[in-house]
Design a protein around this motif. Structure first.
Motif, mmCIF file in Angstrom:
data_model
loop_
_atom_site.group_PDB
_atom_site.id
_atom_site.type_symbol
_atom_site.label_atom_id
_atom_site.label_comp_id
_atom_site.label_asym_id
_atom_site.label_seq_id
_atom_site.Cartn_x
_atom_site.Cartn_y
_atom_site.Cartn_z
ATOM 1 N N MET A 116 44.149 45.331 47.351
ATOM 2 C CA MET A 116 42.983 44.760 46.726
ATOM 3 C C MET A 116 42.013 44.342 47.824
ATOM 4 O O MET A 116 42.444 43.993 48.918
ATOM 5 C CB MET A 116 43.364 43.601 45.794
ATOM 6 N N ILE A 117 40.717 44.362 47.509
ATOM 7 C CA ILE A 117 39.688 43.987 48.470
ATOM 8 C C ILE A 117 39.272 42.533 48.219
ATOM 9 O O ILE A 117 38.866 42.177 47.115
ATOM 10 C CB ILE A 117 38.434 44.889 48.355
ATOM 11 N N LEU A 118 39.414 41.706 49.265
ATOM 12 C CA LEU A 118 38.989 40.316 49.177
ATOM 13 C C LEU A 118 37.860 40.078 50.173
ATOM 14 O O LEU A 118 37.865 40.641 51.266
ATOM 15 C CB LEU A 118 40.146 39.366 49.487
ATOM 16 N N CYS B 257 37.752 41.308 44.573
ATOM 17 C CA CYS B 257 38.510 40.694 43.487
ATOM 18 C C CYS B 257 39.111 39.376 43.961
ATOM 19 O O CYS B 257 40.167 38.978 43.499
ATOM 20 C CB CYS B 257 39.558 41.643 42.916
ATOM 21 N N GLY B 258 38.402 38.697 44.870
ATOM 22 C CA GLY B 258 38.851 37.389 45.317
ATOM 23 C C GLY B 258 38.284 37.042 46.679
ATOM 24 O O GLY B 258 37.476 37.786 47.242
ATOM 25 N N PHE B 259 38.723 35.901 47.198
ATOM 26 C CA PHE B 259 38.317 35.431 48.520
ATOM 27 C C PHE B 259 39.535 35.238 49.397
ATOM 28 O O PHE B 259 40.629 34.952 48.912
ATOM 29 C CB PHE B 259 37.577 34.088 48.423
ATOM 30 N N ILE C 32 38.050 35.225 36.692
ATOM 31 C CA ILE C 32 39.103 36.135 36.226
ATOM 32 C C ILE C 32 38.467 37.373 35.622
ATOM 33 O O ILE C 32 38.860 38.504 35.914
ATOM 34 C CB ILE C 32 40.049 35.438 35.221
ATOM 35 N N GLU C 33 37.460 37.159 34.795
ATOM 36 C CA GLU C 33 36.794 38.288 34.146
ATOM 37 C C GLU C 33 36.118 39.211 35.160
ATOM 38 O O GLU C 33 36.326 40.420 35.151
ATOM 39 C CB GLU C 33 35.766 37.775 33.143
ATOM 40 N N SER C 34 35.325 38.659 36.057
ATOM 41 C CA SER C 34 34.577 39.515 36.987
ATOM 42 C C SER C 34 35.478 40.126 38.062
ATOM 43 O O SER C 34 35.337 41.291 38.402
ATOM 44 C CB SER C 34 33.409 38.754 37.625
ATOM 45 N N TRP C 35 36.416 39.360 38.610
ATOM 46 C CA TRP C 35 37.284 39.892 39.681
ATOM 47 C C TRP C 35 38.292 40.891 39.129
ATOM 48 O O TRP C 35 38.659 41.847 39.816
ATOM 49 C CB TRP C 35 38.004 38.772 40.390
ATOM 50 N N SER C 36 38.769 40.703 37.908
ATOM 51 C CA SER C 36 39.803 41.579 37.362
ATOM 52 C C SER C 36 39.308 43.008 37.194
ATOM 53 O O SER C 36 40.087 43.956 37.278
ATOM 54 C CB SER C 36 40.300 41.054 36.015
#
Length: 155
Positions: A1-3, A34-36, A146-150
């Motif tokens: 996953m790309i953080l 999909c996160g930091f 959750i909605e945008s990163w998922s």
């Protein structure tokens, strides 16, 4: 996953949530985050979604916490006399705590006091662990992330 690197502009990492490892931060063409993630003196810290459980995961040095489990607690506070910050995240199985220099220590004209420095909803962009506290306290922000990163999670 790309953080995305927390406070890192356009720096990204390929993060492996299985073991909490990551590639070096750099430019990634067409990165859909999909996160930091943040590399601290104490290790690698990340926050990313677990859409099946409708929650966010905090992972520090390979250990994970369900940020919205009723068992998870987050403590984040400032010690004004010595310009230090204290952070702790814990659940029934794991605990992580650290003390470090406050983000506001070297900010010119900043008057540290419990009202200014503790407004983590406004200052959460200054400190990764302050950001974790802000998320832990905000159901609305949790749902939006959750909605945008998922949408960008690997299939």
């Amino acid at each position: 996953m790309i953080l995305k690197k927390f406070k890192g502009g356009s720096k990204y990492t390929e993060y492996n949530p299985v073991d909490g490892s990551a590639s070096e931060f750099g430019e990634i063409e067409g990165a859909e985050i999909c996160g930091f993630c943040e590399q601290t003196r104490w290790g690698l810290a990340a926050v990313y979604p677990a859409p099946e459980e409708e929650t966010l995961i905090v992972q520090i040095n390979g250990t994970t916490w369900d940020l919205f489990s009723s068992d998870t607690t987050v403590v984040y506070n400032h010690h004004y006399d010595d310009e230090m910050t204290y952070f702790k995240i814990a659940d029934e199985e794991n605990e992580y705590e650290v003390r470090y220099e406050a983000w506001w220590k070297d900010v010119p004209h900043f008057e540290p006091n419990k009202w200014a420095a503790s407004r983590e909803d406004e200052n959460s962009h200054e400190d990764f662990f302050g950001y974790v506290l802000m998320l832990w306290q905000s159901e609305e922000k949790k749902d939006n992330l959750i909605e945008s990163w998922s949408e960008n999670l690997p299939k």
